[in-house]
Write a protein that holds these residues in place. Structure first.
Motif, short mmCIF file in Angstrom:
data_model
loop_
_atom_site.label_atom_id
_atom_site.label_comp_id
_atom_site.label_asym_id
_atom_site.label_seq_id
_atom_site.Cartn_x
_atom_site.Cartn_y
_atom_site.Cartn_z
N GLN A 37 -37.08 25.40 19.30
CA GLN A 37 -36.51 24.27 20.91
C GLN A 37 -35.49 23.67 20.33
O GLN A 37 -35.14 23.93 21.51
CB GLN A 37 -37.67 22.84 20.77
CG GLN A 37 -37.30 22.79 22.64
CD GLN A 37 -38.43 21.53 22.64
OE1 GLN A 37 -39.06 21.24 21.55
NE2 GLN A 37 -37.96 20.71 23.81
N SER A 38 -34.96 23.20 19.79
CA SER A 38 -33.94 22.58 19.85
C SER A 38 -32.22 24.22 19.38
O SER A 38 -31.27 23.95 19.44
CB SER A 38 -34.28 22.42 17.66
OG SER A 38 -34.87 23.38 17.26
N ASP A 39 -33.15 25.17 18.67
CA ASP A 39 -31.85 26.73 19.33
C ASP A 39 -31.87 26.58 20.33
O ASP A 39 -30.65 27.23 21.05
CB ASP A 39 -32.12 27.64 17.86
CG ASP A 39 -32.59 27.47 16.31
OD1 ASP A 39 -32.28 26.51 15.74
OD2 ASP A 39 -33.36 28.03 15.61
N PHE A 40 -32.88 26.59 20.77
CA PHE A 40 -32.71 27.19 22.39
C PHE A 40 -31.60 26.81 23.21
O PHE A 40 -31.32 26.67 24.00
CB PHE A 40 -34.44 27.11 23.05
CG PHE A 40 -35.01 28.57 22.65
CD1 PHE A 40 -34.65 29.48 22.42
CD2 PHE A 40 -36.12 28.32 21.74
CE1 PHE A 40 -35.25 31.08 21.85
CE2 PHE A 40 -37.12 29.80 22.59
CZ PHE A 40 -35.89 30.76 22.06
N LEU A 76 -40.92 26.27 28.25
CA LEU A 76 -39.74 25.96 28.23
C LEU A 76 -38.32 26.05 29.02
O LEU A 76 -37.66 25.17 28.93
CB LEU A 76 -38.97 27.24 27.18
CG LEU A 76 -37.65 28.07 26.76
CD1 LEU A 76 -37.37 26.81 25.79
CD2 LEU A 76 -37.43 29.27 26.58
N GLY A 77 -38.87 26.36 30.51
CA GLY A 77 -37.15 26.13 31.29
C GLY A 77 -37.03 24.47 31.53
O GLY A 77 -36.62 24.01 32.05
N GLY A 78 -38.89 23.67 31.47
CA GLY A 78 -38.93 22.60 32.10
C GLY A 78 -37.50 21.76 30.88
O GLY A 78 -37.44 21.16 31.10
N ALA A 79 -38.17 21.83 29.62
CA ALA A 79 -37.45 21.37 27.68
C ALA A 79 -35.87 21.78 28.41
O ALA A 79 -34.98 20.69 27.93
CB ALA A 79 -38.02 22.51 26.87
N LEU A 80 -35.32 23.33 29.00
CA LEU A 80 -33.89 23.56 28.56
C LEU A 80 -33.59 22.69 30.06
O LEU A 80 -32.30 22.73 30.04
CB LEU A 80 -34.19 25.18 28.51
CG LEU A 80 -34.33 25.26 27.36
CD1 LEU A 80 -33.59 27.03 27.77
CD2 LEU A 80 -33.27 25.19 26.26
N ALA A 177 -44.76 22.95 39.18
CA ALA A 177 -43.37 21.41 39.17
C ALA A 177 -44.56 20.93 37.97
O ALA A 177 -43.68 20.63 37.11
CB ALA A 177 -44.02 20.88 40.65
N ILE A 178 -45.94 21.44 37.83
CA ILE A 178 -46.59 20.49 36.50
C ILE A 178 -46.12 21.25 35.36
O ILE A 178 -46.65 20.16 34.14
CB ILE A 178 -48.18 21.12 36.71
CG1 ILE A 178 -48.93 20.20 38.51
CG2 ILE A 178 -49.13 20.50 35.62
CD1 ILE A 178 -48.31 18.89 38.19
N TYR A 179 -46.17 22.62 34.88
CA TYR A 179 -45.77 22.72 33.82
C TYR A 179 -44.00 22.47 33.12
O TYR A 179 -43.83 22.87 32.40
CB TYR A 179 -45.54 24.14 34.17
CG TYR A 179 -47.02 24.60 33.80
CD1 TYR A 179 -48.51 24.86 32.82
CD2 TYR A 179 -48.96 25.01 34.86
CE1 TYR A 179 -49.57 25.49 32.33
CE2 TYR A 179 -49.21 25.02 34.80
CZ TYR A 179 -50.53 25.38 33.56
OH TYR A 179 -51.75 25.41 33.41
N VAL A 180 -43.36 22.54 34.56
CA VAL A 180 -41.85 22.77 34.36
C VAL A 180 -42.17 20.90 33.83
O VAL A 180 -41.60 20.62 32.73
CB VAL A 180 -41.46 23.04 35.76
CG1 VAL A 180 -39.32 22.14 35.52
CG2 VAL A 180 -40.73 24.50 35.93
#
Length: 714
Positions: A37-40, A76-80, A177-180
């Motif tokens: 996650q940190s690399d992304f 991942l899209g929600g995290a980024l 929206a829930i997953y993001v």
């Protein structure tokens, strides 16, 4: 498969193979995302547009190819990107990818599957046309349905691409929206199952059924508009009022009374309608009498010497009337009154959607079923008004056998009555405007019927147009034109059998806005409902068939839909409708024939069996005829069957049951039939099919095996 489909299929298989063989699928796990996650995040901070673009492209490709990992990419899209940008990017990427998967499924699979299962998909597409957007919306909102399966299955239907896109875009938004949002806490997630709580799933389910509730509200609003100008009674005398006491009306009344509804039946003429009084019963009684005369006349075939039969036509008609009299109690006022039906022998007229004027009394009712039947259609030919014209209604009042009978119309009724009157001693001429008799049947069936009639003395004229009726020197003649030549046909009586027209006059339908089709039957939906939701129709009035068993089939639907339609309603299924022409030999059919299959572009194989091969038919001297079964190419699934044989209608039921319940020819072949019977020919037909599809390679191996067992050189 076309070259284009082959190329697309090869590319898809290659892409999916590369995905798994390269090990790329191992990256799409929750542990991998958390580890990197940190690399992304660092890559996104340094190259935001490039990373966002690459993420969008990867998401579209994975969704289009139905590859696993879309849920993890959403996290991942929600995290980024956070909730706002993440929702925007993923919403469009997922919808575009889903639409590509939908289009790929449509391109590769829809046509082959539609050709394989044409009738099933015709029904599916009718439902999709009516409710496709709502179904798709519901499926998208409920998380238990895999999205990739929805994409592929919907591609097989005929839902519009633009509809698929916008419904998917809107319906997938809440779940996305829930997953993001969950992706913002990616480091704290222990499993994907923890994202959707039971409460959240229940919320989605409630959201999914909301469109159906909204649709119900819309229907109620539309109904209020439909009934505008009419006042609904506060109290009803009956749950159901049935207008018409023929086959359709009697069955409707019987079913309604059986489930304890309060029902009234209104019939202004005779109970039993056309079938009992002027149709099925009297015609079959006449046919049987004519057959007896024919059996005497042809008894010499069996070594029995008999003189020419003496026909007492008055007694023949007495037999017809006795048959009607013996069956009458089945359809009588007394019987139906005993079942709890209130019978009114009056004229009925609808004065509002819930009120029926019966004589001088007004009945209030929740639902009305119209079953007023039909009557013979009589063409308007010059001079006909003064001629002795017979129809199926007044034919039974004859007391003397016509010496010269012209029958106008070569359908089932025309052929049946032509053969019967010829056997009884009339000189019969059958006039048909089309190029063949029994126009709905295959050409070979028509040719066999025509040759049978001709052999029995009927003069058959096809491609003959009736022009006028002449009355010269006290004799009647029908002028016809055949192949450009005018001909005159003398007759004592002109029997008209050119079709029937629905009885819609005097019912008050025009004032209620109830419309008709071009064929003159009522405009109905597939549940037999008119534009007024509480008014239904069945039988000849409803079309498209004018058969007693079709009327009974519709009557069940009309009764059940009227009484229980708010809970569950049923569309009428006509796919397995049998029909019989009661000539000798009989012509019996269910499902498609060759003519219809070609017209509808349905692929088929034909299996034939000649009745001259049937032991019982040989013993009976009834070898005139055949069985023709249409099946799916290479399969034993029955598409339709035509039987031209002695008593064919009596054993058509076996093939009808097989089609209805999906039993193929292999099942018929494996069923023991009594010997010797005519119905054994159905099994023999299955044997012909089996022989044509025997496994040649397996048989070759078996031959080598038995050679080896005997010690022969292989």
């Amino acid at each position: 498969m076309t070259r284009q489909r082959l190329m697309i299929t090869a590319l898809l298989i290659t892409a999916i193979g590369v995905f798994f063989l390269s090990g790329a699928h191992q990256w799409f796990t929750l542990e991998t995302l958390k580890t990197y996650q940190s690399d992304f995040q660092a890559a996104f901070n340094q190259y935001p547009w490039q990373v966002a673009g690459a993420f969008f492209a990867v998401y579209v490709v994975m969704t289009a190819l139905s590859l696993p990992g879309a849920t993890l990419l959403t996290l991942l899209g929600g995290a980024l990107f956070g909730l706002g940008w993440g929702l925007l990017i993923i919403s469009f990427a997922s919808t575009m990818g889903a639409t590509l998967a939908f289009l790929l499924s449509r391109c590769l699979f829809r046509n082959p599957i539609e050709k394989r299962f044409p009738r099933q998909f015709a029904a599916v597409n009718r439902g999709v046309e009516r409710d496709g957007a709502l179904y798709l919306f519901t499926l998208r909102l409920v998380p238990v349905f895999p999205f990739f399966m929805i994409n592929l299955v919907m591609g097989l239907t005929r839902i519009k691409t633009v509809t698929f896109y916008w419904v998917s875009q809107v319906a997938m938004l809440p779940g996305t929206a829930i997953y993001v949002n969950a992706g913002g806490q990616l480091g704290d997630l222990e499993s994907l199952g923890g994202i959707l709580s039971p409460t959240l799933i229940a919320s989605f389910l409630l959201l999914a059924i909301f469109p159906w509730i909204a649709r119900r509200i819309v229907l109620l609003v539309q109904q209020r508009k439909t009934y505008k100008g009419f006042t609904r009674p506060a109290h009803f005398d009956y749950d159901l009022v049935v207008i018409g006491g023929g086959s359709a009306g009697l069955v409707t009344s019987y079913i309604a009374s059986a489930v304890k509804a309060k029902v009234a039946l209104v019939e202004k003429h005779k109970m039993g309608g056309d079938c009992l009084n002027t149709g099925c019963v009297p015609s079959k009684a006449l046919i049987r009498a004519a057959r007896a005369a024919h059996e005497i006349r042809t008894a010499h075939r069996f070594g029995v010497t008999a003189s020419e039969p003496e026909i007492d036509f008055a007694k023949v008609m007495g037999h017809v009337k006795q048959a009607i009299s013996d069956i009458e109690p089945h359809d009588s006022v007394e019987r139906y009154s005993g079942l709890g039906v209130e019978v009114y022998q009056e004229h009925a007229k609808l004065t509002s959607p819930w009120e029926v004027q019966v004589g001088d009394k007004t009945l209030t009712v929740r639902h009305i079923v119209l079953a007023t039947g039909a009557r013979p259609r009589v063409p308007s030919l010059p001079g006909m008004e003064s001629a002795p014209v017979l129809t199926s209604e007044n034919l039974w009042s004859l007391t003397e056998l016509p010496k010269h009978l012209v029958v106008l119309g070569g359908g089932a009724i025309g052929c049946e009555l032509s053969q019967s009157f010829a056997r009884l001693g009339s000189q019969v001429t059958l006039v048909e405007g089309l190029s063949q008799l029994l126009n709905r049947e295959d050409q070979e069936v028509s040719e066999l019927a025509e040759s049978t009639l001709a052999d029995e003395g009927v003069m058959v004229m096809t491609d003959a147009t009736a022009l006028e009726v002449l009355n010269e020197d006290g004799g009647y003649q029908l002028a016809v034109e055949q192949h450009g030549e005018r001909k005159l046909l003398s007759f004592d009586y002109l029997l008209v059998s050119v079709g029937r027209q629905a009885n819609i006059e005097g019912l008050g339908l025009e004032a209620l806005g109830i419309t008709t089709t071009q064929a003159g039957t009522l405009e109905l939906n597939e549940r037999l409902q008119t534009r007024l939701p509480n008014i239904w129709a069945c039988g000849d009035l409803a079309g498209p068939y004018q058969l007693t068993h079709a009327a009974a089939h519709q009557a069940w639907h009309a009764a059940v839909n009227a009484l229980f339609g708010e809970l569950k309603s049923f569309s009428v299924d006509y796919r397995y409708m049998p029909a019989v022409t009661y000539m000798q030999p009989e012509v019996a059919r269910v499902g498609l024939n060759e003519k219809e299959a070609k017209a509808q572009g349905i692929a088929f194989e034909i299996t034939r069996y000649a009745m001259s091969e049937s032991d019982r038919a040989i013993a009976e001297g009834a070898t005139h005829g055949f069985i023709k079964v249409l099946t799916v190419p290479g399969k034993d699934k029955i598409l339709g069957a035509t039987i031209v044989a002695e008593n064919a209608g009596e054993w058509l039921g076996e093939l009808t049951i097989a089609m209805k319940h999906g039993l193929g020819l292999n099942k018929l072949l494996g069923t023991i039939h009594p010997y010797p019977t005519l119905c054994e020919a159905a099994k023999a037909t299955a044997g012909v099919w089996k022989n044509a599809h025997k496994p040649e390679r397996v048989l070759a191996l078996l031959k080598r095996y038995f050679n080896w067992r005997r010690g022969d050189k292989v």
